[in-house]
Design a protein around this motif. Structure first.
Motif, mmCIF file in Angstrom:
data_model
loop_
_atom_site.group_PDB
_atom_site.id
_atom_site.type_symbol
_atom_site.label_atom_id
_atom_site.label_comp_id
_atom_site.label_asym_id
_atom_site.label_seq_id
_atom_site.Cartn_x
_atom_site.Cartn_y
_atom_site.Cartn_z
ATOM 1 N N LEU A 197 0.823 -1.213 0.000
ATOM 2 C CA LEU A 197 0.000 0.000 0.000
ATOM 3 C C LEU A 197 0.860 1.267 0.000
ATOM 4 O O LEU A 197 0.380 2.345 0.314
ATOM 5 N N THR A 198 2.138 1.141 -0.348
ATOM 6 C CA THR A 198 3.016 2.316 -0.275
ATOM 7 C C THR A 198 3.105 3.065 -1.594
ATOM 8 O O THR A 198 3.714 4.128 -1.656
ATOM 9 N N ASP A 199 2.528 2.501 -2.667
ATOM 10 C CA ASP A 199 2.545 3.167 -3.964
ATOM 11 C C ASP A 199 1.195 3.821 -4.236
ATOM 12 O O ASP A 199 0.234 3.571 -3.521
ATOM 13 N N LEU A 200 1.160 4.599 -5.297
ATOM 14 C CA LEU A 200 -0.093 5.232 -5.688
ATOM 15 C C LEU A 200 -1.175 4.180 -5.921
ATOM 16 O O LEU A 200 -2.309 4.315 -5.471
ATOM 17 N N ILE A 201 -0.767 3.118 -6.609
ATOM 18 C CA ILE A 201 -1.709 2.026 -6.869
ATOM 19 C C ILE A 201 -1.318 0.816 -6.024
ATOM 20 O O ILE A 201 -0.194 0.334 -6.099
ATOM 21 N N PRO A 202 -2.240 0.348 -5.165
ATOM 22 C CA PRO A 202 -1.947 -0.836 -4.354
ATOM 23 C C PRO A 202 -1.561 -2.011 -5.260
ATOM 24 O O PRO A 202 -2.172 -2.199 -6.320
ATOM 25 N N LYS A 203 -0.540 -2.761 -4.829
ATOM 26 C CA LYS A 203 -0.009 -3.799 -5.711
ATOM 27 C C LYS A 203 0.133 -5.122 -4.962
ATOM 28 O O LYS A 203 0.691 -5.166 -3.868
ATOM 29 N N ILE A 204 -0.350 -6.193 -5.582
ATOM 30 C CA ILE A 204 -0.210 -7.525 -4.968
ATOM 31 C C ILE A 204 1.212 -8.021 -5.175
ATOM 32 O O ILE A 204 1.679 -8.131 -6.314
ATOM 33 N N LEU A 205 1.923 -8.306 -4.075
ATOM 34 C CA LEU A 205 3.286 -8.822 -4.166
ATOM 35 C C LEU A 205 3.306 -10.349 -4.115
ATOM 36 O O LEU A 205 4.230 -10.972 -4.591
ATOM 37 N N ARG A 206 2.301 -10.914 -3.465
ATOM 38 C CA ARG A 206 2.202 -12.378 -3.392
ATOM 39 C C ARG A 206 0.722 -12.747 -3.407
ATOM 40 O O ARG A 206 -0.024 -12.306 -2.541
ATOM 41 N N PRO A 207 0.271 -13.521 -4.393
ATOM 42 C CA PRO A 207 -1.149 -13.877 -4.434
ATOM 43 C C PRO A 207 -1.490 -14.880 -3.335
ATOM 44 O O PRO A 207 -0.625 -15.617 -2.881
ATOM 45 N N GLY A 208 -2.732 -14.881 -2.914
ATOM 46 C CA GLY A 208 -3.175 -15.805 -1.871
ATOM 47 C C GLY A 208 -4.675 -15.999 -1.988
ATOM 48 O O GLY A 208 -5.282 -15.626 -2.998
ATOM 49 N N LYS A 209 -5.262 -16.546 -0.936
ATOM 50 C CA LYS A 209 -6.692 -16.863 -0.969
ATOM 51 C C LYS A 209 -7.527 -15.612 -1.257
ATOM 52 O O LYS A 209 -8.516 -15.664 -1.972
ATOM 53 N N ILE A 210 -7.150 -14.478 -0.673
ATOM 54 C CA ILE A 210 -7.850 -13.226 -0.977
ATOM 55 C C ILE A 210 -7.315 -12.726 -2.317
ATOM 56 O O ILE A 210 -6.151 -12.366 -2.445
ATOM 57 N N SER A 211 -8.187 -12.750 -3.321
ATOM 58 C CA SER A 211 -7.757 -12.523 -4.700
ATOM 59 C C SER A 211 -7.784 -11.044 -5.066
ATOM 60 O O SER A 211 -8.323 -10.211 -4.330
ATOM 61 N N ALA A 212 -7.225 -10.734 -6.242
ATOM 62 C CA ALA A 212 -7.261 -9.365 -6.751
ATOM 63 C C ALA A 212 -8.709 -8.884 -6.855
ATOM 64 O O ALA A 212 -9.028 -7.743 -6.498
ATOM 65 N N ALA A 213 -9.594 -9.769 -7.308
ATOM 66 C CA ALA A 213 -11.010 -9.398 -7.451
ATOM 67 C C ALA A 213 -11.617 -9.069 -6.079
ATOM 68 O O ALA A 213 -12.375 -8.098 -5.951
#
Ligand code: TXA
Ligand code: MG
Length: 329
Positions: free
Chosen positions: A187-203
């Motif tokens: 959450l440190t960038d302008l756009i939150p970015k997934i660094l490691r995927p897991g059960k809680i998905s991008a969607a």
């Protein structure tokens, strides 16, 4: 059953700078007092983990967690409200109180509130943050039972490793429900970015905060060459992956090999582990199955990849890290 006295003993050990392994909903963690550089040093020694790989800090609740970061943006408020306690880790700018060794010298820290009664009880009783990476030796498969943790550290005990650098205690909370590590969101960038995927998905994340990006290697997953491959979560047995479209090329039976197949049992292969055809159930069992296979002295493990669809993203990510692509020689 873990009793009150076990929690009290665990807290005493942690206050003394020792390591305590504890269950979370994702995988077992190897916990240490996150404010003690000496205790954190022990985590790195016990795991054989490179010092440039930062740790996740665990908290009993989000009110405590936010005191350890200098910025608590609107996204964090929303995400913590929806997903904590749960398998989501947030990366935010850290306060000075967190020793540099915990974050590999980064100005940011990864924090989460785990959703496991024992972990929460331990965190409340300890009253501060616990740094806890997965309770496995570096590059091994993460443990999803207390027995896995014992197996991981039995070797270094047998090798005569300095006792205080090993887990002093393992809290047994049974098998982990999620089975793979938490989703890590920067959450440190302008756009939150997934660094490691897991059960809680991008969607899932987008439903709560709108735009969410993905780190490149996650999106690109499939195209990585074995040389560039980040070896992580890997069995010791050579492990090859193939897509369903390559089935015709793979003849594991010739070599007495085992295939992990997510979907159908394919008759011409003798030794097939039929994995669940559901991403959550597959994830829950994945590491236990890999560990079991790894203990069988096989020549190789073949993995038929689950479909390249969003809901399988986290499982595909772990399989890609655990294997090299199969190719016909
Ligand atoms: O589910 C989990 O997250 C488990 C349980 C025990 O909570 N923990 C876990 O920890 O998987 P570990 O140490 O095995 O993985 C930590 C991940 C690594 O990929 C690391 O690079 C990333 O979090 N990470 C930690 N701090 C970070 C930071 N400041 N910036 C970016 N990534 C960070
Ligand atoms: Mg790990």
């Amino acid at each position: 059953m873990v009793g009150v006295t076990d929690i009290q003993r665990a807290v005493q050990l942690l206050r003394g700078g020792r390591l305590v392994a504890f269950p979370t909903e994702t995988v077992y963690g190897l916990g240490a007092d996150a404010t003690s550089p000496m205790a954190i040093e022990r985590i790195y020694r016990a795991k054989g983990r490179p010092a440039n790989n930062p740790l996740i800090l665990h908290f009993a609740d989000s009110e405590t967690a936010r005191r350890y970061v200098t910025d608590w943006p609107g996204e964090a408020v929303k995400l913590a409200g929806v997903f904590w306690p749960g398998p989501l880790t947030l990366v935010l700018p850290k306060v000075k109180l967190i020793p540099d060794i915990a974050t590999a010298g980064l100005g940011t820290v990864a924090i989460r509130v785990p959703n496991h009664p024992l972990a929460l009880e331990l965190l409340r009783a300890f009253g501060g943050p616990l740094a806890a990476p997965s309770a496995n030796r570096s590059n091994h498969v993460s443990p999803t039972t207390a027995e896995h943790v014992r197996e991981e550290f039995a070797e270094c005990a047998a090798a005569g490793g300095a006792e205080e650098n090993e887990p002093a205690m393992i809290l047994d909370g049974g098998a982990c429900e999620v089975g793979i590590e938490s989703t890590v969101l920067d959450l440190t960038d302008l756009i939150p970015k997934i660094l490691r995927p897991g059960k809680i998905s991008a969607a899932d994340l987008r439903r709560v905060i709108g735009v969410v990006g993905q780190a490149e290697r996650v999106e690109a997953g499939v195209a990585r060459s074995p040389g560039q491959q980040e070896k992580h979560y890997a069995p010791v047995t050579p492990t090859y992956r193939f897509e369903t479209s390559q089935r015709g090329l793979v003849k594991p039976d010739d070599h007495g090999l085992v295939v992990l197949s997510p979907l159908r049992v394919f008759k011409k292969w003798g030794s097939i582990i039929a994995m669940p055809n559901d991403p959550a159930a597959y994830a829950q069992h994945l590491y236990a199955v890999l560990r079991e296979l790894d203990g069988m002295g096989l020549k190789a493990i073949f993995v038929e990849m689950p479909p390249e669809r969003a809901e399988w993203g986290a499982v595909r990510d772990r399989l890609i890290r655990a294997s090299v692509p199969f190719s016909v020689v």
